[in-house]
Design an enzyme around this catalytic site. Structure first.
Site, short mmCIF file in Angstrom:
data_model
loop_
_atom_site.label_atom_id
_atom_site.label_comp_id
_atom_site.label_asym_id
_atom_site.label_seq_id
_atom_site.Cartn_x
_atom_site.Cartn_y
_atom_site.Cartn_z
CG ASP A 9 -1.70 1.25 1.34
OD1 ASP A 9 -2.40 1.48 0.27
OD2 ASP A 9 -1.86 1.73 2.44
CB SER A 10 0.23 4.61 -1.37
OG SER A 10 -0.93 4.76 -0.67
CE1 TYR A 41 3.28 5.55 -3.33
CE2 TYR A 41 2.29 3.55 -4.26
CZ TYR A 41 3.65 4.20 -3.64
OH TYR A 41 4.56 3.23 -3.26
N GLY A 42 -2.07 9.40 -4.95
CA GLY A 42 -2.94 9.99 -5.58
C GLY A 42 -2.55 10.91 -6.50
CB CYS A 72 -2.74 1.07 -2.69
SG CYS A 72 -2.49 2.60 -3.43
CG ASN A 73 -8.99 2.18 -4.09
OD1 ASN A 73 -9.75 1.46 -4.68
ND2 ASN A 73 -8.89 2.06 -2.87
CB THR A 74 -3.46 5.30 -6.55
OG1 THR A 74 -4.31 6.14 -5.59
CG2 THR A 74 -2.88 6.26 -7.77
CD GLU A 151 -3.16 9.17 6.51
OE1 GLU A 151 -2.35 10.27 6.69
OE2 GLU A 151 -3.16 8.18 6.17
CB CYS A 184 -10.70 5.38 -0.13
SG CYS A 184 -9.16 5.74 0.86
CB THR A 185 -7.51 0.87 1.95
OG1 THR A 185 -6.60 1.73 1.51
CG2 THR A 185 -7.72 -0.21 0.89
CG HIS A 186 -7.39 6.07 4.43
ND1 HIS A 186 -6.68 5.95 3.56
CD2 HIS A 186 -6.65 6.52 5.59
CE1 HIS A 186 -5.31 6.03 3.84
NE2 HIS A 186 -5.10 6.49 5.11
#
Lengths: 275, 275
Positions: A9-10, A41-42, A72-74, A151, A184-186
């Site tokens: 993941d980023s 990474y976005g 990670c989606n990106t 975050e 989004c993984t968040h």
């Protein structure tokens, strides 16, 4: 099959995928790399994301992983095809599992997607959905406030509800969607807040849960499941600040799970060379 | 990838899997064989079930299918390993997808399974669950009244509620399960009745829905998805009475879907030889 599953993941968002993998596949050992030093990474170029992703993959291949999860989606949007083409182990991203779950759950064929600006702009979810089922009504919306809020540790309470309401209520009024993809993984960390805002008639799809589920499917298909009873010690690596990474891990994992994790600093090859 | 997906079942129960495949993978062509002439498989010997299953598989292989779905719990329990070993195309059964979905949904790790006597006696679901996650509390119960009731067309109303209550209420009182696997392809037709009896706090897992979802996963992994826009005409075959099979298909499929189906009599090789 005691080889580990590799997860990249980023940053820290992919830890929600790890948390689900630990819950749904408790016999499997995990090795996670979060590129927190270069997160997010976005806003980065496709070439940069591809290079960084491959550096993490090379790091994990040296540890003889049996499967790769791109959490990670990106990174999924930009590198999944190339990873699948070049690696001999199975590879899964976070986008397709969420799309397939949404198709399974929707009754009225009206699906919403929320994610970061990069993910929404890439149309990766819309493409994944339409590729399988053309007659879907899809509404996608970027929610740039969600990741910074998570975050900061704000996931519930009046502030979180306010931010989620401002982002989602206009969208919910516009469309009669019965299924909403948390792209989004968040976002799984905001799940209860989002559910309270959109109401219980909307099914929330967590890409993290669905990716863990499909990892289980693929391991079985490829005869790679570990059937022996073990209590694996998972290895987490961060390219950035170790202290910060530990704090976030403590927030996501319960005490029992924390005892099963070691956290270390990772030095990726390209970064080492450029020193 | 315009080759079809093959689906086999001992009779008509597998049509609930077909219905879900049509909904979740509308671009894919399906060829279904229901061995209604020799249904049910439940009380038959392992050898017989294996022989009959292979006859249906041979019938489908001649039609150049790209993937095989074993939409029958008994056939899955007795032949899945052998089919996977000998066929070069991907094979999926109905048991593992239901087990994986239950593991994803349960929060308290207490899972119920209902199925035919044969399925429950085989411990196939319990094995599939424990293979992945040892610390589950599992309660399995055979519901021999459900299939005959569904085949008589009784799926809702006071009679259905009475039968379902008698079967499930003692089980629900005994265990605090939050997830219940409908471990028989007939049971999705009773879903709303079962849900009203067990309450909304229990998540019902339909093996049919989950098998269709995982078929989608596997087709994508193997690069076998059909991405072109088509309106496939599905082929259904029955080894038994054509009229009865048509009546049941009409009950399961809506009018729009019925226009996409042709129904014919199948003559399997072994049966032909023995004439």
């Amino acid at each position: 099959m005691k080889r580990a599953i590799g997860v990249i993941d980023s940053g820290v968002g992919g830890l929600t995928v790890v948390s689900e993998l630990m819950r749904q596949l408790p016999k499997e050992k995990l090795i996670y790399v979060g590129d927190t030093a270069r997160c997010p990474y976005g806003p980065r170029s496709k070439e940069e994301v591809q290079q960084f992703t491959w550096e993490m993959v090379d790091f994990l291949l040296e540890k003889d992983i049996k499967m790769l999860v791109v959490a990670c989606n990106t990174a999924t949007a930009f590198t999944l095809d190339s990873l699948k083409k070049h690696l001999s182990i199975p590879v899964i991203g976070v986008i397709q599992p969420g799309a397939r779950a949404a198709i399974k759950f929707t009754k009225n064929n009206c699906i919403g997607i929320i994610g970061t600006e990069g993910t929404i702009r890439s149309h990766a979810y819309t493409d994944a959905l339409k590729n399988i089922k053309a007659e879907l009504d899809i509404y996608a919306k970027a929610c740039p406030m969600f990741v910074p809020m998570v975050e900061q540790g704000i996931m519930e309470g009046p502030k979180a509800i306010q931010v989620v309401k401002e982002a989602l209520l206009p969208m919910m009024k516009q469309k009669q969607m019965d299924t909403l993809i948390l792209g989004c993984t968040h976002y799984p960390l905001l799940k209860s807040t989002i559910q309270s805002v959109v109401g219980t008639n909307v099914t929330l799809i967590s890409s993290s849960e669905e990716t863990a589920r499909e990892t289980s499917t693929i391991l079985e298909m490829q005869h790679l499941l570990n059937h022996t009873e073990v209590f694996p010690i998972h290895q987490f690596y961060t390219t950035g600040d170790l202290e910060m990474f530990m704090q976030i891990s403590e927030r996501i994992f319960k005490e029992r799970n924390l005892q099963m994790i070691t956290i270390k600093k990772a030095v990726l090859h390209q970064m080492q060379d450029s020193k």
